[in-house]
Design a protein around this motif. Structure first.
Motif, short mmCIF file in Angstrom:
data_model
loop_
_atom_site.label_atom_id
_atom_site.label_comp_id
_atom_site.label_asym_id
_atom_site.label_seq_id
_atom_site.Cartn_x
_atom_site.Cartn_y
_atom_site.Cartn_z
N LYS A 3 -9.19 4.98 -10.84
CA LYS A 3 -8.36 4.85 -9.64
C LYS A 3 -8.68 6.02 -8.73
N ARG A 5 -7.50 8.70 -6.00
CA ARG A 5 -6.36 9.37 -5.36
C ARG A 5 -6.91 10.19 -4.22
N THR A 53 -4.31 7.33 -0.71
CA THR A 53 -5.45 6.66 -1.33
C THR A 53 -6.78 7.24 -0.86
N ARG A 71 -11.11 12.86 -1.84
CA ARG A 71 -10.87 11.75 -2.78
C ARG A 71 -11.26 12.21 -4.18
N LYS A 73 -11.47 10.70 -8.25
CA LYS A 73 -11.32 9.58 -9.17
C LYS A 73 -10.49 10.04 -10.35
N THR A 74 -9.48 9.25 -10.71
CA THR A 74 -8.66 9.54 -11.87
C THR A 74 -8.78 8.39 -12.84
N GLU A 75 -8.60 8.68 -14.10
CA GLU A 75 -8.67 7.63 -15.12
C GLU A 75 -7.40 6.81 -15.06
N ALA A 76 -7.54 5.49 -15.10
CA ALA A 76 -6.38 4.60 -15.10
C ALA A 76 -5.67 4.70 -16.44
#
Length: 78
Positions: A3, A5, A53, A71, A73-76
Motif C-alpha cells: 500500500k 502512503r 495517498t 510516497r 510503500k508499506t506492507e499491507a
C-alpha cells in the motif's frame, strides 16, 4: 500487496494560503492553519496525515511550488 502512503511538506514561510491545494486534495488531508506565517498568511498543513495517498494533486496546483510530496510503500496487513 503493498500500500502506498503519502506525506507532504509545505514550505510554511513561502505559502501564501491561496487554498488551491485544499480544494485539489481528494482525501481531504490539507487545511489552512489558524496560525499565520511571517508574511501574515494562513499556511497549508496536513490536518489528516493518515489519509494521504501521495497523489501529488496538491503540488501540481500550487502556484508557488511550496509543496513537496513523498510516497512510501508499506506492507499491507495480512
Amino acid at each position: 500487496m503493498a500500500k502506498v502512503r503519502g506525506a507532504i511538506v509545505v514550505d510554511v514561510e513561502k505559502c501564501k494560503g491561496c487554498g488551491l491545494c485544499v480544494v485539489a486534495c481528494p482525501s481531504k488531508v490539507i487545511e489552512l492553519a489558524r496560525e499565520v506565517n511571517g508574511k501574515g498568511y494562513n499556511y497549508a498543513y496536513m490536518a489528516n496525515p493518515e489519509a494521504c495517498t501521495g497523489c501529488a494533486n496538491c503540488a501540481l496546483v500550487c502556484p508557488d511550488t511550496v509543496i513537496t510530496v513523498y510516497r512510501v510503500k508499506t506492507e499491507a496487513e495480512a
